[in-house]
Design an enzyme around this catalytic site. Structure first.
Site, mmCIF file in Angstrom:
data_model
loop_
_atom_site.group_PDB
_atom_site.id
_atom_site.type_symbol
_atom_site.label_atom_id
_atom_site.label_comp_id
_atom_site.label_asym_id
_atom_site.label_seq_id
_atom_site.Cartn_x
_atom_site.Cartn_y
_atom_site.Cartn_z
ATOM 1 N N ASP A 1 5.820 -18.754 -6.313
ATOM 2 C CA ASP A 1 5.836 -19.575 -7.401
ATOM 3 C C ASP A 1 6.014 -18.836 -8.755
ATOM 4 O O ASP A 1 5.571 -17.843 -9.002
ATOM 5 C CB ASP A 1 4.770 -20.726 -7.313
ATOM 6 C CG ASP A 1 5.287 -21.799 -8.076
ATOM 7 O OD1 ASP A 1 6.378 -21.968 -8.398
ATOM 8 O OD2 ASP A 1 4.204 -22.795 -8.189
ATOM 9 N N ASN B 1 12.098 -29.220 -2.646
ATOM 10 C CA ASN B 1 12.849 -28.683 -3.557
ATOM 11 C C ASN B 1 14.538 -29.208 -3.702
ATOM 12 O O ASN B 1 15.192 -28.928 -4.672
ATOM 13 C CB ASN B 1 13.172 -27.051 -3.291
ATOM 14 C CG ASN B 1 11.816 -26.402 -3.669
ATOM 15 O OD1 ASN B 1 11.223 -25.539 -3.172
ATOM 16 N ND2 ASN B 1 11.061 -26.916 -4.734
HETATM 17 C C1 IPE Z 1 6.471 -24.856 -3.826
HETATM 18 O O1 IPE Z 1 6.616 -24.405 -5.315
HETATM 19 C C2 IPE Z 1 7.765 -24.363 -3.110
HETATM 20 C C3 IPE Z 1 8.081 -22.935 -3.029
HETATM 21 C C4 IPE Z 1 7.248 -21.857 -3.809
HETATM 22 C C5 IPE Z 1 9.306 -22.473 -2.410
HETATM 23 P P1 IPE Z 1 7.208 -25.566 -6.345
HETATM 24 O O2 IPE Z 1 7.359 -24.850 -7.510
HETATM 25 O O3 IPE Z 1 8.304 -26.286 -5.677
HETATM 26 O O4 IPE Z 1 5.943 -26.648 -6.096
HETATM 27 P P2 IPE Z 1 5.406 -27.763 -7.118
HETATM 28 O O5 IPE Z 1 6.526 -28.456 -7.420
HETATM 29 O O6 IPE Z 1 4.919 -26.878 -8.444
HETATM 30 O O7 IPE Z 1 4.423 -28.632 -6.358
HETATM 31 C C1 IPE Z 2 9.464 -20.971 -7.115
HETATM 32 O O1 IPE Z 2 9.724 -20.763 -8.453
HETATM 33 C C2 IPE Z 2 10.865 -20.693 -6.144
HETATM 34 C C3 IPE Z 2 11.109 -22.084 -5.748
HETATM 35 C C4 IPE Z 2 10.495 -23.106 -5.593
HETATM 36 C C5 IPE Z 2 12.402 -22.031 -4.902
HETATM 37 P P1 IPE Z 2 9.716 -22.122 -9.222
HETATM 38 O O2 IPE Z 2 11.245 -22.318 -9.452
HETATM 39 O O3 IPE Z 2 8.999 -23.186 -8.842
HETATM 40 O O4 IPE Z 2 9.120 -21.607 -10.653
HETATM 41 P P2 IPE Z 2 8.602 -22.450 -11.850
HETATM 42 O O5 IPE Z 2 7.308 -23.223 -11.145
HETATM 43 O O6 IPE Z 2 9.547 -23.535 -12.383
HETATM 44 O O7 IPE Z 2 8.074 -21.433 -12.685
HETATM 45 MG MG MG Z 3 7.304 -23.855 -9.008
#
Ligand code: IPE
Ligand code: IPE
Ligand code: MG
Length: 247
Positions: free
Chosen positions: A19, A67
Site C-alpha cells: 500500500d 479496487n
Molecule cells: C488494499 O489497499 C489492496 C492492495 C494493496 C492491493 P487499498 O489501498 O485498496 O485499501 P483501502 O482502500 O485503503 O482499504
Molecule cells: C496500493 O497503493 C496499490 C493498489 C491498491 C493497487 P494505493 O494505490 O492504494 O496507494 P494509496 O493508498 O492511494 O497511497
Molecule cells: Mg491504498
C-alpha cells in the site's frame, strides 16, 4: 531447543499488503500511475529478500475486488503493468525455483491477454518448490469464503461434516499454510479484505514507508521484529514453547 531456535524463527508464510503507491506519487506531484510503476522495484526486491531469507511462502496483495471501483484509466494501467511485469520477470522466477500462483483473476474485466499470461506463468513454474509466490490479484477474502461455502454445498457435504479443516479444503490453494506475518506498508492499519481465513493468527507489522520505497532492508527489519514476537495461539507459554514458532 524451543521454538525460538535458529531457522524456526523465519516465518513460513509472509504476506504483504503493498500500500501507498498513490501517496508516493502525490508526494512527487506525479500521477498515481507513476506510483504503481515505481512499485515494481519493491516487488522484485522483496521477492529476492524473502527468497534469500528462506521464506517458503510469500503472498503479495496486488489488486482487491474493491479496487475495481477506481477510475478506469488507473485500473487499465495496473492491468498493463502487471502483464509487463510478469512477462519481464517470468524467466528469473522460473530459474530461481519459484512457483507462481494467483488468487483471483476470474473477473471478466481482466484482459484475456493478462489471463493467458497468468495461466502460462503458473504452468511454467508449477513444478518449482523453492518458494511459492502467490499474487492476490482481483482478490477478496470474503469472496473466497463464500466460494468455499458454495463449493461445500455443491459437493453435498453434510452439515455435521463441515469442520475448519474440511472448509479450508474448499478455499483456493488449500495446501497454503496459514499466514505467519503480514506486512502492510504506508502506515494504514486495516485488513482490506485480504486472505481473511488465512490471517486468523498472523502477526502484523505496519511500516510507515510507502510501498514503492520498501526494500530488502525494510523486509529484514520486519523479520527481526517478527522474531521478537511471542506467539501463543491462545495457549500459555511453557519453557518449550517460548519464542514465535507456529505449532
Ligand atoms: C488494499 O489497499 C489492496 C492492495 C494493496 C492491493 P487499498 O489501498 O485498496 O485499501 P483501502 O482502500 O485503503 O482499504
Ligand atoms: C496500493 O497503493 C496499490 C493498489 C491498491 C493497487 P494505493 O494505490 O492504494 O496507494 P494509496 O493508498 O492511494 O497511497
Ligand atoms: Mg491504498
Amino acid at each position: 531447543m524451543g521454538w525460538g531456535g535458529v531457522g524456526l524463527s523465519v516465518p513460513r508464510h509472509v504476506a504483504c499488503v503493498m500500500d501507498g503507491n498513490g501517496r508516493w506519487a502525490r508526494q512527487r506531484s506525479l500521477p498515481r500511475t507513476a506510483g504503481h510503476q515505481a512499485a515494481e522495484a519493491a516487488v522484485i526486491d522483496v521477492i529476492e529478500a524473502a527468497y534469500t531469507a528462506g521464506v517458503r511462502w510469500l503472498s503479495l496483495y496486488a489488486f482487491s475486488t474493491e479496487n475495481w471501483r477506481r477510475p478506469g484509466d488507473e485500473v487499465d494501467f495496473i492491468m498493463r503493468l502487471v502483464r509487463r511485469t510478469l512477462r519481464k520477470h517470468a524467466p528469473s522466477l522460473y530459474a530461481r525455483g519459484i512457483r507462481c500462483r494467483f488468487l483471483g483473476v476470474n473477473d471478466p474485466r481482466i484482459p484475456p491477454s493478462l489471463a493467458r499470461d497468468v495461466t502460462d506463468l503458473m504452468e511454467l513454474t508449477g513444478g518449482n518448490r523453492r518458494m511459492t509466490l502467490t499474487v492476490a490479484f482481483d482478490h477478496g477474502g470474503r469472496r473466497d469464503i463464500v466460494e468455499a461455502a458454495r463449493s461445500l454445498i455443491r459437493a453435498g457435504v453434510p452439515a455435521d461434516q463441515v469442520t475448519e479443516e474440511s472448509f479450508a479444503g474448499h478455499l483456493p490453494y488449500p495446501d497454503t499454510p496459514d499466514v505467519d506475518l503480514v506486512i502492510r506498508t504506508s502506515g494504514e492499519q486495516r485488513i482490506s479484505n485480504f486472505m481473511l481465513w488465512q490471517v486468523a493468527y498472523a502477526e502484523w507489522i505496519f511500516p510507515r514507508v510507502l510501498w514503492p520505497d520498501f526494500r530488502a532492508e525494510h523486509f529484514w527489519e520486519c523479520l527481526d521484529a517478527y522474531r521478537r514476537r511471542e506467539r501463543r495461539f491462545g495457549d500459555v507459554l511453557t519453557p518449550t514453547t517460548t519464542g514465535n514458532g507456529a505449532p
